[in-house]
Design a protein around this motif. Structure first.
Motif, PDB file in Angstrom:
ATOM      1  N   ALA A 169       0.788  -1.126  -0.049  1.00  0.00           N
ATOM      2  CA  ALA A 169       0.042   0.122  -0.006  1.00  0.00           C
ATOM      3  C   ALA A 169       0.785   1.265  -0.205  1.00  0.00           C
ATOM      4  N   LEU A 170       1.997   1.370   0.763  1.00  0.00           N
ATOM      5  CA  LEU A 170       3.027   2.340   0.732  1.00  0.00           C
ATOM      6  C   LEU A 170       3.557   2.528  -0.441  1.00  0.00           C
ATOM      7  N   VAL A 171       3.963   1.438  -1.242  1.00  0.00           N
ATOM      8  CA  VAL A 171       4.922   1.431  -2.372  1.00  0.00           C
ATOM      9  C   VAL A 171       3.724   2.034  -3.544  1.00  0.00           C
ATOM     10  N   GLY A 172       2.486   1.505  -3.364  1.00  0.00           N
ATOM     11  CA  GLY A 172       1.362   1.986  -4.067  1.00  0.00           C
ATOM     12  C   GLY A 172       0.992   3.542  -4.097  1.00  0.00           C
ATOM     13  N   ALA A 173       0.982   3.898  -2.876  1.00  0.00           N
ATOM     14  CA  ALA A 173       0.854   5.475  -2.661  1.00  0.00           C
ATOM     15  C   ALA A 173       1.684   6.120  -3.071  1.00  0.00           C
ATOM     16  N   PHE A 174       3.042   5.830  -2.769  1.00  0.00           N
ATOM     17  CA  PHE A 174       4.050   6.744  -3.453  1.00  0.00           C
ATOM     18  C   PHE A 174       3.992   6.895  -4.925  1.00  0.00           C
ATOM     19  N   ALA A 175       3.777   5.620  -5.791  1.00  0.00           N
ATOM     20  CA  ALA A 175       3.862   5.530  -7.282  1.00  0.00           C
ATOM     21  C   ALA A 175       2.761   6.255  -7.661  1.00  0.00           C
ATOM     22  N   LEU A 176       1.464   6.325  -7.200  1.00  0.00           N
ATOM     23  CA  LEU A 176       0.368   7.111  -7.524  1.00  0.00           C
ATOM     24  C   LEU A 176       0.451   8.610  -7.304  1.00  0.00           C
ATOM     25  N   ALA A 177       1.144   8.985  -6.031  1.00  0.00           N
ATOM     26  CA  ALA A 177       1.523  10.327  -5.881  1.00  0.00           C
ATOM     27  C   ALA A 177       2.266  10.964  -6.865  1.00  0.00           C
ATOM     28  N   LEU A 237      14.796  11.414   9.571  1.00  0.00           N
ATOM     29  CA  LEU A 237      15.406  10.417   8.730  1.00  0.00           C
ATOM     30  C   LEU A 237      16.728  10.216   9.018  1.00  0.00           C
ATOM     31  N   VAL A 238      17.449  11.422   9.410  1.00  0.00           N
ATOM     32  CA  VAL A 238      19.272  11.134   9.386  1.00  0.00           C
ATOM     33  C   VAL A 238      19.459  10.633  10.588  1.00  0.00           C
ATOM     34  N   PRO A 239      19.182  11.019  11.834  1.00  0.00           N
ATOM     35  CA  PRO A 239      19.406   9.861  13.095  1.00  0.00           C
ATOM     36  C   PRO A 239      18.977   8.509  12.780  1.00  0.00           C
ATOM     37  N   SER A 240      17.599   8.352  12.306  1.00  0.00           N
ATOM     38  CA  SER A 240      17.269   7.170  12.018  1.00  0.00           C
ATOM     39  C   SER A 240      18.012   6.243  11.091  1.00  0.00           C
ATOM     40  N   VAL A 241      18.789   6.679   9.861  1.00  0.00           N
ATOM     41  CA  VAL A 241      19.520   5.889   9.231  1.00  0.00           C
ATOM     42  C   VAL A 241      20.675   5.948   9.954  1.00  0.00           C
ATOM     43  N   ILE A 242      21.381   6.907  10.569  1.00  0.00           N
ATOM     44  CA  ILE A 242      22.581   6.663  11.349  1.00  0.00           C
ATOM     45  C   ILE A 242      22.534   5.418  12.224  1.00  0.00           C
ATOM     46  N   ALA A 243      21.586   5.712  12.987  1.00  0.00           N
ATOM     47  CA  ALA A 243      21.559   4.319  14.030  1.00  0.00           C
ATOM     48  C   ALA A 243      21.293   3.153  13.428  1.00  0.00           C
ATOM     49  N   SER A 244      20.513   2.833  12.334  1.00  0.00           N
ATOM     50  CA  SER A 244      20.015   1.850  11.944  1.00  0.00           C
ATOM     51  C   SER A 244      21.129   1.177  11.270  1.00  0.00           C
ATOM     52  N   ALA A 298      15.880  -2.722  10.914  1.00  0.00           N
ATOM     53  CA  ALA A 298      15.881  -1.345  10.964  1.00  0.00           C
ATOM     54  C   ALA A 298      15.992  -0.534   9.627  1.00  0.00           C
ATOM     55  N   LEU A 299      16.789  -1.021   8.625  1.00  0.00           N
ATOM     56  CA  LEU A 299      16.945  -0.514   7.266  1.00  0.00           C
ATOM     57  C   LEU A 299      15.748  -0.520   6.561  1.00  0.00           C
ATOM     58  N   PHE A 300      14.849  -1.630   7.021  1.00  0.00           N
ATOM     59  CA  PHE A 300      13.595  -1.708   6.160  1.00  0.00           C
ATOM     60  C   PHE A 300      12.785  -0.452   6.674  1.00  0.00           C
ATOM     61  N   ARG A 301      12.813  -0.455   8.145  1.00  0.00           N
ATOM     62  CA  ARG A 301      11.870   0.522   8.598  1.00  0.00           C
ATOM     63  C   ARG A 301      11.998   1.955   8.213  1.00  0.00           C
ATOM     64  N   CYS A 302      13.506   2.246   7.751  1.00  0.00           N
ATOM     65  CA  CYS A 302      14.007   3.446   7.409  1.00  0.00           C
ATOM     66  C   CYS A 302      13.433   3.783   5.923  1.00  0.00           C
ATOM     67  N   ALA A 303      13.583   2.611   5.237  1.00  0.00           N
ATOM     68  CA  ALA A 303      13.212   2.884   3.679  1.00  0.00           C
ATOM     69  C   ALA A 303      11.542   3.058   3.853  1.00  0.00           C
ATOM     70  N   ARG A 304      10.893   2.547   4.795  1.00  0.00           N
ATOM     71  CA  ARG A 304       9.184   2.478   4.739  1.00  0.00           C
ATOM     72  C   ARG A 304       9.178   4.166   5.165  1.00  0.00           C
ATOM     73  N   LEU A 305       9.952   4.608   6.028  1.00  0.00           N
ATOM     74  CA  LEU A 305       9.723   5.924   6.627  1.00  0.00           C
ATOM     75  C   LEU A 305      10.074   7.056   5.619  1.00  0.00           C
ATOM     76  N   ALA A 306      11.034   6.879   4.787  1.00  0.00           N
ATOM     77  CA  ALA A 306      11.434   7.455   3.787  1.00  0.00           C
ATOM     78  C   ALA A 306      10.612   7.531   2.711  1.00  0.00           C
ATOM     79  N   LEU A 307       9.727   6.435   2.070  1.00  0.00           N
ATOM     80  CA  LEU A 307       8.869   6.451   1.345  1.00  0.00           C
ATOM     81  C   LEU A 307       7.523   7.393   1.834  1.00  0.00           C
ATOM     82  N   PHE A 308       7.231   7.004   3.137  1.00  0.00           N
ATOM     83  CA  PHE A 308       6.157   7.846   3.649  1.00  0.00           C
ATOM     84  C   PHE A 308       6.345   9.315   3.460  1.00  0.00           C
ATOM     85  N   VAL A 309       7.584   9.794   3.939  1.00  0.00           N
ATOM     86  CA  VAL A 309       8.033  11.225   3.849  1.00  0.00           C
ATOM     87  C   VAL A 309       7.764  11.703   2.362  1.00  0.00           C
TER      88      VAL A 309
END
Length: 430
Positions: free
Chosen positions: A69-77, A99-106, A115-126
């Motif tokens: 759903a998130l990938v679809g939302a980004f693609a449609l947007a 995203l900066v501290p999220s990626v550095i820590a993950s 953790a990296l998967f969740r960072c990618a998810r947050l990046a797509l969300f943003v």
């Protein structure tokens, strides 16, 4: 309901065509597909862990659906905004900084590759929010998207309750309402119900929908909220509505009448049903269990007492499942501290303060009142719920508040037309 919520009130979008002389003509309205993008973002934040359902759904399947759903939302947007036109937004900018501290820590992989998967998810969300910011203009468009989206989610809960009451109100949750078709927990259901109740009440006060249409939303949502026994959602809704309606009292007669009647009804109900309300609020818990917030305080104390390196203190350990020692943290600030460190806590605090400050500086309006309700609800819920540091319904609520506080797009005056025999000023030829 849908008709009234869709058509009531002015559209006022930044892409609405203008027929006024001296103004440029822009594309008409917000595309209907934007509502689909918003719904897909909501589906992504439903989560994959929760109650047992009537038909057992593999967690991997649910995760595929939510991430898809998130990938679809980004693609449609992106398809709707190929020219990458965005509106300035302090809220989304601060989320991007998060995203900066999220990626550095993950990147240390202390909590695994998840953790990296969740960072990618947050990046797509943003990224999706940046693409949608083109249509943020302070109108009620996204409020209606929000109400419809979560009303559908509550509809699945009601259907599950009707089909299998035993599964929908299991003993392992103390008889509280859960999602029997989709694994939704009582706090999730209470949150969705409280948010759409509050927004719908404000739409009624602002005369953007009828009383009958609002009742179709508010009454069943109140019933579901009561069945969840969710204290945080109830208190957040009441305080949020009080602040939101209070912001309209000086400029709206309807808000003043609603406020007075609500105080009268609440006082009478509090006196007559005091014992029942006290029993509902305590949920059969002992005084000790209630005082330590159903065991949450023990987890919080252990988290704060845990030894940390300098990097873990400032950047956290990376995005995880919001747990510590196998137990849920259930506090947004401590969850952010655990995962994104003091830098993450500072950024999240800045998000709340910036949105709240902008809301206070705006003149009284329905959009401002809705934003105040959402900001105050998220701030109150952050004490016993996690989610402000990762893609979650709470960030979606705050994104809606940011959309409501975005000023309508300014329109560039068209240069004066050349007239034979008349000299065109130099500024008009630039």
């Amino acid at each position: 309901m849908s008709g009234d919520l869709r058509h009531a009130g002015p559209s006022g979008g930044p892409d609405t065509a203008s027929e006024l002389p001296g103004r440029e003509v822009r594309p008409a309205g917000t595309p209907k597909a934007v509502g689909i993008v918003w719904a897909l973002l909501g589906l992504n934040t439903l989560g994959s862990a929760g109650a047992k359902t009537i038909v057992t759904l593999p967690r991997s399947l649910i995760q595929m659906a939510t991430m898809g759903a998130l990938v679809g939302a980004f693609a449609l947007a992106l398809a709707l905004n190929l020219r990458l036109r965005i509106r300035p937004s302090a809220f989304v900018f601060l989320l991007t900084l998060l995203l900066v501290p999220s990626v550095i820590a993950s990147a240390n992989l202390e909590v695994g590759y998840g953790a990296l998967f969740r960072c990618a998810r947050l990046a797509l969300f943003v990224g999706t929010l940046w693409l949608l910011s083109r249509w943020w203009d302070g109108s009620m468009t996204f409020v209606r998207y929000h109400i419809r989206m979560y009303f559908v989610a509550l509809g699945t809960v009601a259907v599950g309750l009707a089909i299998s009451p035993g599964t929908a109100m299991p003993e392992y949750y103390g008889g509280r309402l859960v999602g029997a078709l989709w694994p939704l927990t009582p706090p999730q259901i209470g949150q969705y119900a409280a948010v759409i109740i509050g927004l719908t009440v404000l739409l009624v006060i602002g005369r953007r929908t009828t009383g009958g249409s609002a009742a179709l939303i508010i009454v069943p949502s109140l019933v579901l909220l009561a069945l969840t026994h969710t204290r945080t959602a109830t208190v957040g809704m009441l305080i949020g509505l009080t602040l939101a309606i209070g912001s309209l009292v000086l400029t709206s007669a309807a808000a003043r009448r609603f406020f007075v009647w609500t105080v009268v009804v609440a006082t009478v109900a509090g006196v007559v049903f005091y014992s029942a309300l006290q029993s509902w609020f305590l949920r059969g818990q002992s005084q000790e269990s209630f005082s330590n917030l159903t065991g949450r305080a023990k987890v919080w104390d252990a988290l704060l007492a845990a030894p940390r390196t300098g990097g873990e203190k400032w950047f956290g350990v990376g995005l995880s499942d919001k747990s510590f020692g196998g137990l849920p943290i259930d506090n947004s600030w401590l969850a952010v501290y655990q995962e994104q460190g003091l830098i993450g806590v500072t950024i999240v605090a800045a998000i709340i303060l910036v949105l709240g400050g902008v809301a206070l500086l705006r003149p009284p309006s329905l959009a401002r009142a809705c934003a105040i309700f959402l900001i105050s609800y998220c701030a109150i819920s952050s004490y016993t719920e996690a989610g402000l540091g990762d893609a979650s319904p709470y960030l979606l609520h705050l994104a809606l508040a940011g959309a409501l506080l975005t000023a309508p797009a300014t329109v560039t005056p068209a240069p004066a037309a050349a007239v034979p025999g008349r000299r065109v000023p130099r500024w008009a030829r630039r």
